[in-house]
Design a protein around this motif. Structure first.
Motif, PDB file in Angstrom:
ATOM      1  N   THR A 245       0.846  -1.197   0.000  1.00  0.00           N
ATOM      2  CA  THR A 245       0.000   0.000   0.000  1.00  0.00           C
ATOM      3  C   THR A 245       0.877   1.241   0.000  1.00  0.00           C
ATOM      4  O   THR A 245       1.780   1.373   0.844  1.00  0.00           O
ATOM      5  N   MET A 246       0.595   2.118  -0.937  1.00  0.00           N
ATOM      6  CA  MET A 246       1.344   3.373  -1.020  1.00  0.00           C
ATOM      7  C   MET A 246       0.371   4.550  -1.089  1.00  0.00           C
ATOM      8  O   MET A 246      -0.505   4.576  -1.960  1.00  0.00           O
ATOM      9  N   PRO A 247       0.503   5.514  -0.178  1.00  0.00           N
ATOM     10  CA  PRO A 247      -0.275   6.751  -0.309  1.00  0.00           C
ATOM     11  C   PRO A 247       0.374   7.666  -1.353  1.00  0.00           C
ATOM     12  O   PRO A 247       1.535   7.473  -1.732  1.00  0.00           O
ATOM     13  N   ARG A 248      -0.399   8.640  -1.794  1.00  0.00           N
ATOM     14  CA  ARG A 248       0.128   9.613  -2.747  1.00  0.00           C
ATOM     15  C   ARG A 248       0.575  10.861  -1.992  1.00  0.00           C
ATOM     16  O   ARG A 248      -0.181  11.436  -1.204  1.00  0.00           O
ATOM     17  N   PHE A 249       1.792  11.282  -2.252  1.00  0.00           N
ATOM     18  CA  PHE A 249       2.358  12.459  -1.593  1.00  0.00           C
ATOM     19  C   PHE A 249       2.410  13.635  -2.573  1.00  0.00           C
ATOM     20  O   PHE A 249       2.439  13.449  -3.791  1.00  0.00           O
ATOM     21  N   TYR A 250       2.433  14.809  -1.982  1.00  0.00           N
ATOM     22  CA  TYR A 250       2.398  16.043  -2.790  1.00  0.00           C
ATOM     23  C   TYR A 250       3.347  17.075  -2.204  1.00  0.00           C
ATOM     24  O   TYR A 250       3.454  17.221  -0.978  1.00  0.00           O
ATOM     25  N   THR A 251       4.035  17.804  -3.071  1.00  0.00           N
ATOM     26  CA  THR A 251       4.804  18.979  -2.675  1.00  0.00           C
ATOM     27  C   THR A 251       4.804  19.947  -3.844  1.00  0.00           C
ATOM     28  O   THR A 251       4.588  19.554  -4.998  1.00  0.00           O
ATOM     29  N   ASN A 252       5.032  21.206  -3.551  1.00  0.00           N
ATOM     30  CA  ASN A 252       4.913  22.223  -4.604  1.00  0.00           C
ATOM     31  C   ASN A 252       5.721  23.461  -4.222  1.00  0.00           C
ATOM     32  O   ASN A 252       5.729  23.866  -3.054  1.00  0.00           O
ATOM     33  N   VAL A 253       6.392  24.037  -5.200  1.00  0.00           N
ATOM     34  CA  VAL A 253       7.025  25.350  -5.046  1.00  0.00           C
ATOM     35  C   VAL A 253       6.246  26.305  -5.939  1.00  0.00           C
ATOM     36  O   VAL A 253       6.240  26.158  -7.161  1.00  0.00           O
ATOM     37  N   ARG A 254       5.581  27.266  -5.329  1.00  0.00           N
ATOM     38  CA  ARG A 254       4.693  28.174  -6.054  1.00  0.00           C
ATOM     39  C   ARG A 254       5.299  29.585  -6.108  1.00  0.00           C
ATOM     40  O   ARG A 254       5.703  30.123  -5.072  1.00  0.00           O
ATOM     41  N   ASP A 261      -0.461  47.660  -6.673  1.00  0.00           N
ATOM     42  CA  ASP A 261      -1.525  48.631  -6.444  1.00  0.00           C
ATOM     43  C   ASP A 261      -2.897  47.975  -6.416  1.00  0.00           C
ATOM     44  O   ASP A 261      -3.774  48.384  -5.648  1.00  0.00           O
ATOM     45  N   THR A 262      -3.101  46.977  -7.243  1.00  0.00           N
ATOM     46  CA  THR A 262      -4.421  46.350  -7.362  1.00  0.00           C
ATOM     47  C   THR A 262      -4.478  44.944  -6.774  1.00  0.00           C
ATOM     48  O   THR A 262      -5.564  44.395  -6.605  1.00  0.00           O
ATOM     49  N   GLY A 263      -3.326  44.330  -6.486  1.00  0.00           N
ATOM     50  CA  GLY A 263      -3.308  42.967  -5.962  1.00  0.00           C
ATOM     51  C   GLY A 263      -3.578  41.911  -7.013  1.00  0.00           C
ATOM     52  O   GLY A 263      -3.852  40.749  -6.685  1.00  0.00           O
ATOM     53  N   THR A 264      -3.480  42.283  -8.297  1.00  0.00           N
ATOM     54  CA  THR A 264      -3.749  41.344  -9.388  1.00  0.00           C
ATOM     55  C   THR A 264      -2.594  40.368  -9.572  1.00  0.00           C
ATOM     56  O   THR A 264      -1.429  40.772  -9.586  1.00  0.00           O
ATOM     57  N   VAL A 265      -2.921  39.090  -9.721  1.00  0.00           N
ATOM     58  CA  VAL A 265      -1.905  38.083 -10.010  1.00  0.00           C
ATOM     59  C   VAL A 265      -1.582  38.158 -11.503  1.00  0.00           C
ATOM     60  O   VAL A 265      -2.395  37.768 -12.341  1.00  0.00           O
ATOM     61  N   ILE A 266      -0.400  38.658 -11.834  1.00  0.00           N
ATOM     62  CA  ILE A 266      -0.012  38.833 -13.233  1.00  0.00           C
ATOM     63  C   ILE A 266       0.528  37.528 -13.824  1.00  0.00           C
ATOM     64  O   ILE A 266       0.223  37.172 -14.953  1.00  0.00           O
ATOM     65  N   LYS A 267       1.304  36.834 -13.032  1.00  0.00           N
ATOM     66  CA  LYS A 267       1.922  35.599 -13.515  1.00  0.00           C
ATOM     67  C   LYS A 267       1.986  34.595 -12.383  1.00  0.00           C
ATOM     68  O   LYS A 267       2.207  34.960 -11.223  1.00  0.00           O
ATOM     69  N   GLY A 268       1.796  33.318 -12.721  1.00  0.00           N
ATOM     70  CA  GLY A 268       1.902  32.256 -11.727  1.00  0.00           C
ATOM     71  C   GLY A 268       2.717  31.096 -12.266  1.00  0.00           C
ATOM     72  O   GLY A 268       2.735  30.835 -13.476  1.00  0.00           O
ATOM     73  N   GLN A 269       3.396  30.435 -11.350  1.00  0.00           N
ATOM     74  CA  GLN A 269       4.198  29.263 -11.723  1.00  0.00           C
ATOM     75  C   GLN A 269       4.174  28.264 -10.586  1.00  0.00           C
ATOM     76  O   GLN A 269       4.259  28.631  -9.414  1.00  0.00           O
ATOM     77  N   GLU A 270       4.027  26.977 -10.931  1.00  0.00           N
ATOM     78  CA  GLU A 270       4.034  25.914  -9.932  1.00  0.00           C
ATOM     79  C   GLU A 270       4.966  24.799 -10.369  1.00  0.00           C
ATOM     80  O   GLU A 270       4.940  24.375 -11.526  1.00  0.00           O
TER      81      GLU A 270
END
Length: 379
Positions: A245-254, A261-270
């Motif tokens: 039995t193996m669980p699924r693991f998760y990690t992420n660098v975001r 001025d507006t708090g708008t997300v211009i670009k995203g990367q994961e």
């Protein structure tokens, strides 16, 4: 044509009143109007697309069919083209200060058609403050949001109540160079997202933030069949006999680039890594390993949204107050000068000459007329 004294006084009062009104408007617009504008609009609809650019970064996906095949071990495909799409809308309940955001997100491999290419699908709902972007507490005291990662027998999403904490889809109006809490959808927890540096994206100033989601056993987070699998050791491609039995693991660098001025997300990367393992620190079978980045049309669209809101904030926060302030000051000065100058049409002081009364000297030093007597005339 010279103005009468009464007309001058009327015009002076009008100019002073208009000037005072403009000065008050110059003060009130930034404090009242801008505070109303500095909120996320309720008609928000945003589609973002992220893909894995061909830059040499790994793009590995577990072939799910290999897990159920009669022979052979689990197969991990290499250099898989991926696309992640998110459609964000505003739902009820929403009002002047709060809004409910719903985001549906899918991750697909584009080398396969239809459902065979679908890797993950989620629906997320959360109620946030329209100015700060932070989740707000539910009125009934329960969770302030919900997340769906599975469907029922009818194919409808199963929404699990989840308490959201930290930022997620937007940053505060007036984002600062500091650390914020950020909610990770997969682990359903918040982690620090730290300010990294200031960067220009297509000539627009942004703040770069980064967070790391630690290695997490997803079987402890959501009750999904794929979050824990029991298969023969040979199928896992590991040594041993019997089932493992193996669980699924998760990690992420975001990484996120925010217009401050507006708090708008211009670009995203994961940089996502999903894997099966008996221990989280020893990955054994990769489920997904890829870097996903906003594509250029998405970045341009987000820049357009940010600039539109920047222009509104600039118009009401700086341009109009300056114009109203200058005009108000000019009208005020003109009114005061007109009221105090008190000149007639010839530009001379408007004195009224009072006729002298009979039998006495005239006011102001003028003598009354006298009769001339001829001294040489004899009676």
């Amino acid at each position: 044509m010279a103005l009468s004294a009464g007309t001058r006084r009327t015009v002076a009062c009008v100019l002073v009143g208009l000037g005072a009104m403009l000065l008050v408007a110059a003060i009130m617009i930034p404090t009242y109007t801008v505070s109303r504008l500095a909120k996320t609009p309720l008609d928000l609809e945003i589609t973002t697309v992220a893909s894995n650019p061909q830059t040499g970064a790994p793009s590995e996906v577990l072939d799910s069919k290999s897990l159920t095949s009669a022979t052979g071990s689990a197969k991990v495909d290499q250099n898989v083209p991926l696309v992640s799409q998110r459609f964000l809308t505003v739902e009820n309940p929403s009002d002047a200060s709060e809004m409910t955001i719903q985001a549906g997100q899918t991750l697909r491999r584009t080398d396969k058609q239809g459902d065979t290419g679908l890797l993950t699908a989620t629906i997320d709902r959360v109620t946030v403050d329209r100015k700060t972007g932070h989740p707000v507490d539910a009125v009934d005291g329960g969770p302030n949001g919900s997340i769906a990662v599975t469907v029922d027998k009818k194919g409808e999403a199963v929404m699990d109540p989840v308490q959201h904490t930290g930022l997620q889809y937007r940053f505060p109006i007036g984002t600062e160079k500091k650390t914020y809490p950020y909610f990770d959808l997969n682990t359903r927890k918040s982690y620090d997202i730290n300010y990294v540096d200031e960067a220009e994206i297509n000539s627009l100033k942004t703040y770069h933030f980064q967070m790391t989601a630690p290695v997490t056993d997803l079987s402890t987070v959501a009750n999904s069949p794929t979050n824990k699998l029991t298969l023969p050791a040979a199928k896992w491609g590991v040594e041993g006999d019997g089932d493992i039995t193996m669980p699924r693991f998760y990690t992420n660098v975001r990484d996120l680039w925010i217009e401050p001025d507006t708090g708008t997300v211009i670009k995203g990367q994961e940089q996502i890594h999903l894997y099966y393992a008996r221990s989280g620190d020893k990955p054994e079978v990769t489920a997904l390993k890829a870097t996903l980045v906003f594509d250029e049309p998405t970045i341009e669209s987000q820049i357009s949204v940010a600039k539109e809101n920047i222009d509104k904030l600039s118009l009401y926060g700086r341009t109009l107050p300056i114009i109203f302030g200058v005009l108000g000051l000019l009208f005020l000065i003109a009114g005061i000068v007109l009221g105090l100058l008190g000149k007639n049409g010839n530009g001379q002081p408007a004195f009224r000459r009072t006729p002298a009364p009979a039998g006495g000297p005239a006011p102001g030093g003028f003598d009354a007329p006298t009769q001339q007597i001829d001294m040489n005339k004899r009676p």
